[in-house]
Design a protein around this motif. Structure first.
Motif, PDB file in Angstrom:
ATOM      1  N   PHE A  58       0.831  -1.198   0.000  1.00 50.78           N
ATOM      2  CA  PHE A  58       0.000   0.000   0.000  1.00 50.78           C
ATOM      3  C   PHE A  58       0.871   1.256   0.000  1.00 50.78           C
ATOM      4  CE2 PHE A  58      -3.441  -2.645   2.286  1.00 50.78           C
ATOM      5  CZ  PHE A  58      -3.939  -3.079   1.074  1.00 50.78           C
ATOM      6  N   ALA A  59       1.957   1.228   0.771  1.00 48.73           N
ATOM      7  CA  ALA A  59       2.893   2.359   0.745  1.00 48.73           C
ATOM      8  C   ALA A  59       3.506   2.516  -0.640  1.00 48.73           C
ATOM      9  CB  ALA A  59       3.989   2.159   1.798  1.00 48.73           C
ATOM     10  N   ALA A  60       3.820   1.386  -1.285  1.00 54.24           N
ATOM     11  CA  ALA A  60       4.369   1.427  -2.638  1.00 54.24           C
ATOM     12  C   ALA A  60       3.362   2.022  -3.618  1.00 54.24           C
ATOM     13  CB  ALA A  60       4.771   0.025  -3.078  1.00 54.24           C
ATOM     14  N   ALA A  61       2.087   1.657  -3.472  1.00 49.97           N
ATOM     15  CA  ALA A  61       1.056   2.178  -4.368  1.00 49.97           C
ATOM     16  C   ALA A  61       0.909   3.686  -4.223  1.00 49.97           C
ATOM     17  CB  ALA A  61      -0.279   1.491  -4.080  1.00 49.97           C
ATOM     18  N   GLU A  62       0.943   4.181  -3.000  1.00 45.14           N
ATOM     19  CA  GLU A  62       0.822   5.618  -2.789  1.00 45.14           C
ATOM     20  C   GLU A  62       2.045   6.352  -3.328  1.00 45.14           C
ATOM     21  OE1 GLU A  62      -0.540   6.880   1.085  1.00 45.14           O
ATOM     22  OE2 GLU A  62      -1.495   4.934   1.426  1.00 45.14           O
ATOM     23  N   TRP A  63       3.242   5.805  -3.112  1.00 48.39           N
ATOM     24  CA  TRP A  63       4.455   6.427  -3.661  1.00 48.39           C
ATOM     25  C   TRP A  63       4.386   6.439  -5.185  1.00 48.39           C
ATOM     26  CZ3 TRP A  63       8.468   5.937  -6.958  1.00 48.39           C
ATOM     27  CH2 TRP A  63       9.595   6.727  -6.746  1.00 48.39           C
ATOM     28  N   ALA A  64       3.950   5.322  -5.768  1.00 47.01           N
ATOM     29  CA  ALA A  64       3.853   5.227  -7.223  1.00 47.01           C
ATOM     30  C   ALA A  64       2.857   6.236  -7.770  1.00 47.01           C
ATOM     31  CB  ALA A  64       3.450   3.810  -7.620  1.00 47.01           C
ATOM     32  N   ALA A  65       1.771   6.477  -7.048  1.00 47.74           N
ATOM     33  CA  ALA A  65       0.778   7.457  -7.501  1.00 47.74           C
ATOM     34  C   ALA A  65       1.382   8.852  -7.567  1.00 47.74           C
ATOM     35  CB  ALA A  65      -0.427   7.443  -6.560  1.00 47.74           C
ATOM     36  N   ARG A  66       2.134   9.228  -6.543  1.00 51.77           N
ATOM     37  CA  ARG A  66       2.775  10.554  -6.561  1.00 51.77           C
ATOM     38  C   ARG A  66       3.767  10.654  -7.706  1.00 51.77           C
ATOM     39  NH1 ARG A  66       2.889   9.201  -1.028  1.00 51.77           N
ATOM     40  NH2 ARG A  66       5.148   8.859  -1.004  1.00 51.77           N
ATOM     41  N   GLU A  67       4.501   9.571  -7.948  1.00 53.95           N
ATOM     42  CA  GLU A  67       5.484   9.579  -9.030  1.00 53.95           C
ATOM     43  C   GLU A  67       4.794   9.638 -10.397  1.00 53.95           C
ATOM     44  OE1 GLU A  67       9.529   9.603 -10.318  1.00 53.95           O
ATOM     45  OE2 GLU A  67       8.528   9.974  -8.390  1.00 53.95           O
ATOM     46  N   ALA A  68       3.667   8.955 -10.533  1.00 50.93           N
ATOM     47  CA  ALA A  68       2.931   8.984 -11.791  1.00 50.93           C
ATOM     48  C   ALA A  68       2.449  10.400 -12.102  1.00 50.93           C
ATOM     49  CB  ALA A  68       1.745   8.021 -11.721  1.00 50.93           C
ATOM     50  N   VAL A  69       1.978  11.110 -11.093  1.00 53.80           N
ATOM     51  CA  VAL A  69       1.538  12.491 -11.300  1.00 53.80           C
ATOM     52  C   VAL A  69       2.719  13.366 -11.710  1.00 53.80           C
ATOM     53  CG1 VAL A  69       0.601  14.535 -10.142  1.00 53.80           C
ATOM     54  CG2 VAL A  69      -0.452  12.288  -9.779  1.00 53.80           C
ATOM     55  N   ARG A  70       3.868  13.192 -11.047  1.00 52.49           N
ATOM     56  CA  ARG A  70       5.056  13.978 -11.418  1.00 52.49           C
ATOM     57  C   ARG A  70       5.442  13.749 -12.873  1.00 52.49           C
ATOM     58  NH1 ARG A  70       7.410  11.615  -6.482  1.00 52.49           N
ATOM     59  NH2 ARG A  70       7.176  13.094  -4.769  1.00 52.49           N
ATOM     60  N   ARG A  71       5.363  12.500 -13.298  1.00 46.55           N
ATOM     61  CA  ARG A  71       5.797  12.128 -14.640  1.00 46.55           C
ATOM     62  C   ARG A  71       4.687  12.259 -15.690  1.00 46.55           C
ATOM     63  NH1 ARG A  71      10.424   8.562 -14.925  1.00 46.55           N
ATOM     64  NH2 ARG A  71      11.476   8.510 -12.892  1.00 46.55           N
ATOM     65  N   GLU A  72       3.491  12.651 -15.232  1.00 45.51           N
ATOM     66  CA  GLU A  72       2.329  12.763 -16.117  1.00 45.51           C
ATOM     67  C   GLU A  72       2.058  11.431 -16.820  1.00 45.51           C
ATOM     68  OE1 GLU A  72       3.183  16.090 -18.647  1.00 45.51           O
ATOM     69  OE2 GLU A  72       2.622  17.538 -17.107  1.00 45.51           O
ATOM     70  N   ARG A  73       2.053  10.383 -16.009  1.00 46.05           N
ATOM     71  CA  ARG A  73       1.803   9.026 -16.486  1.00 46.05           C
ATOM     72  C   ARG A  73       0.618   8.439 -15.738  1.00 46.05           C
ATOM     73  NH1 ARG A  73       5.088   7.390 -20.911  1.00 46.05           N
ATOM     74  NH2 ARG A  73       6.896   8.768 -20.859  1.00 46.05           N
ATOM     75  N   PRO A  74      -0.071   7.475 -16.343  1.00 47.73           N
ATOM     76  CA  PRO A  74      -1.104   6.759 -15.588  1.00 47.73           C
ATOM     77  C   PRO A  74      -0.472   5.800 -14.588  1.00 47.73           C
ATOM     78  CG  PRO A  74      -0.884   5.822 -17.779  1.00 47.73           C
ATOM     79  CD  PRO A  74       0.005   7.035 -17.747  1.00 47.73           C
ATOM     80  N   LEU A  75      -1.248   5.399 -13.600  1.00 44.48           N
ATOM     81  CA  LEU A  75      -0.808   4.429 -12.603  1.00 44.48           C
ATOM     82  C   LEU A  75      -1.580   3.131 -12.802  1.00 44.48           C
ATOM     83  CD1 LEU A  75       0.619   3.518  -9.975  1.00 44.48           C
ATOM     84  CD2 LEU A  75      -1.296   4.550  -8.712  1.00 44.48           C
ATOM     85  N   LEU A  76      -0.864   2.034 -12.865  1.00 42.52           N
ATOM     86  CA  LEU A  76      -1.478   0.710 -12.954  1.00 42.52           C
ATOM     87  C   LEU A  76      -1.131  -0.073 -11.702  1.00 42.52           C
ATOM     88  CD1 LEU A  76      -2.982  -1.542 -14.460  1.00 42.52           C
ATOM     89  CD2 LEU A  76      -0.800  -2.155 -15.547  1.00 42.52           C
ATOM     90  N   LEU A  77      -2.152  -0.464 -10.940  1.00 45.43           N
ATOM     91  CA  LEU A  77      -1.964  -1.326  -9.776  1.00 45.43           C
ATOM     92  C   LEU A  77      -2.066  -2.765 -10.247  1.00 45.43           C
ATOM     93  CD1 LEU A  77      -4.197   0.537  -7.158  1.00 45.43           C
ATOM     94  CD2 LEU A  77      -1.737   0.812  -7.585  1.00 45.43           C
ATOM     95  N   LEU A  78      -1.070  -3.561  -9.904  1.00 40.17           N
ATOM     96  CA  LEU A  78      -0.963  -4.924 -10.439  1.00 40.17           C
ATOM     97  C   LEU A  78      -0.926  -5.925  -9.293  1.00 40.17           C
ATOM     98  CD1 LEU A  78      -0.502  -6.188 -13.328  1.00 40.17           C
ATOM     99  CD2 LEU A  78       1.899  -6.357 -12.676  1.00 40.17           C
ATOM    100  N   HIS A  79      -1.765  -6.942  -9.393  1.00 43.87           N
ATOM    101  CA  HIS A  79      -1.741  -8.034  -8.413  1.00 43.87           C
ATOM    102  C   HIS A  79      -1.444  -9.326  -9.155  1.00 43.87           C
ATOM    103  CE1 HIS A  79      -2.856 -10.219  -4.697  1.00 43.87           C
ATOM    104  NE2 HIS A  79      -3.208 -11.163  -5.560  1.00 43.87           N
ATOM    105  N   ALA A  80      -0.411 -10.043  -8.715  1.00 43.07           N
ATOM    106  CA  ALA A  80      -0.029 -11.321  -9.332  1.00 43.07           C
ATOM    107  C   ALA A  80      -0.555 -12.463  -8.484  1.00 43.07           C
ATOM    108  CB  ALA A  80       1.485 -11.403  -9.467  1.00 43.07           C
ATOM    109  N   ARG A  81      -1.414 -13.275  -9.083  1.00 39.21           N
ATOM    110  CA  ARG A  81      -1.992 -14.417  -8.378  1.00 39.21           C
ATOM    111  C   ARG A  81      -1.228 -15.681  -8.743  1.00 39.21           C
ATOM    112  NH1 ARG A  81      -6.274 -15.967 -10.433  1.00 39.21           N
ATOM    113  NH2 ARG A  81      -6.502 -14.551 -12.223  1.00 39.21           N
ATOM    114  N   ASN A  82      -0.980 -16.530  -7.768  1.00 42.41           N
ATOM    115  CA  ASN A  82      -0.387 -17.834  -8.062  1.00 42.41           C
ATOM    116  C   ASN A  82      -1.391 -18.700  -8.811  1.00 42.41           C
ATOM    117  OD1 ASN A  82       2.132 -17.410  -6.891  1.00 42.41           O
ATOM    118  ND2 ASN A  82       1.371 -17.930  -4.850  1.00 42.41           N
ATOM    119  N   TRP A  83      -0.901 -19.417  -9.808  1.00 43.02           N
ATOM    120  CA  TRP A  83      -1.779 -20.249 -10.626  1.00 43.02           C
ATOM    121  C   TRP A  83      -2.068 -21.566  -9.928  1.00 43.02           C
ATOM    122  CZ3 TRP A  83      -1.132 -25.098 -12.902  1.00 43.02           C
ATOM    123  CH2 TRP A  83      -2.098 -25.455 -13.855  1.00 43.02           C
TER     124      TRP A  83
END
Length: 315
Positions: free
Chosen positions: A16-41
């Motif tokens: 969750f901390a990573a997601a919030e940091w990534a959101a701030r960075e995405a805004v700085r870079r004018e990029r979209p943010l994609l939250l990704l969850h990897a599920r074990n098969w």
């Protein structure tokens, strides 16, 4: 569509901390943010119903919680999410090929137990083709800036790369971006990432090259090591200045402080990053004989540095 900033989300406090940091960075870079969850098969049961239905529900819940936190703390970000099938490290590495950068949570183990940041994060850092940023649990936007009563390093910085004059200058703004650089073998990809990070934040860039006198077996005619230690330091500072000059010209608005301490690189970087907003280090992509590995300096800092660490791959 612009390449996104991606954040791995698994429902942990670190993610969750990573997601919030990534959101701030995405805004700085004018990029979209994609939250990704990897599920074990998991294979299907005999009746054809997927055995991982519960995992999909847990993944959806983790992504929803991450989205709520991101929208609350960074409402301006363009946000989407995605579930992919694991194993997690392989799925994240595949996704990283289409990312501007990938942000992951880090448990931040240290001391005698500090041998693993987490097997998934370590594998991704070792093999990702895009920059990977590791963020500790509890990292907040306020941690990126100096408190009003706290200062930064005095002009020019301490020779050892530490924050000299801390608390005295009353500097206000974003904490320094620290770049660990080998002046003898610099990487354009790593340098550019650090300068751009500093520019986006309006932060000062502290560039650190640590050096140690080589042994007698490494000396040769004309080597820097033939000079006395003060002269060696001046020679290394000259090398570092020459490497950075083209980047100073390209980023005239970025204030740069050069540090050339005589010390182990990992020790100097850990010390310099103690008051930093972001630490940037490089990682040479190479096939290694025994699984995914990082170099010793990168390995040390991702286990012992408290601020976010950006690991930038280069040839």
């Amino acid at each position: 569509m612009p390449t996104p900033v991606m954040a791995g989300v698994d429902g942990s406090a670190e993610s969750f901390a990573a997601a919030e940091w990534a959101a701030r960075e995405a805004v700085r870079r004018e990029r979209p943010l994609l939250l990704l969850h990897a599920r074990n098969w998991h294979p299907c049961r005999a009746d054809g119903e997927p055995a991982d239905a519960a995992q999909r529900q847990l993944a959806r819940r983790a992504l929803r919680r991450a989205e709520e936190r991101v929208r609350r703390t960074c409402p301006a970000v363009r946000l989407s999410d995605e579930q992919v099938e694991g194993p997690a490290s392989a799925a994240l590495l595949s996704a990283a090929d289409r990312a501007e950068l990938l942000v992951l949570g880090s448990r931040g183990l240290s001391g005698f137990t500090g041998f693993l940041v987490g097997s998934v994060a370590l594998a991704v850092v070792a093999k990702a083709t895009c920059p990977v940023v590791l963020v500790r649990a509890g990292e907040e936007a306020a941690d990126e800036d100096f408190p009003a009563e706290e200062g930064s390093a005095e002009e020019g910085g301490a020779e050892d790369g530490s924050a000299a004059g801390e608390g005295a200058s009353g500097r206000i703004g974003h904490r320094d971006v620290v770049l660990g650089l080998d002046a003898g073998d610099p990487s354009d990809e790593v340098i550019e990432f650090a300068f751009e990070a500093a520019r986006l934040r309006g932060a000062r860039l502290r560039v650190l090259h640590a050096w140690q006198p080589p042994s007698a077996f490494e000396l040769g005619p004309g080597d820097v090591a033939l000079a006395d230690k003060p002269q060696q330091g001046r020679e290394w500072r000259g090398f570092l200045s020459a490497v950075l000059q083209v980047w100073r010209d390209k980023y005239p608005g970025v204030e740069v402080v050069e540090c050339v301490p005589q010390d182990k690189a990992s020790t100097a970087l850990i010390r310099a990053a103690s008051a930093a907003g972001l630490l940037v280090v490089g990682h040479r992509l190479a096939e290694r004989p025994v699984g995914p590995r990082t170099g010793p300096v990168t390995h040390a800092v991702i286990h012992h540095v408290g601020c976010p660490v950006a690991v930038v791959p280069h040839p």
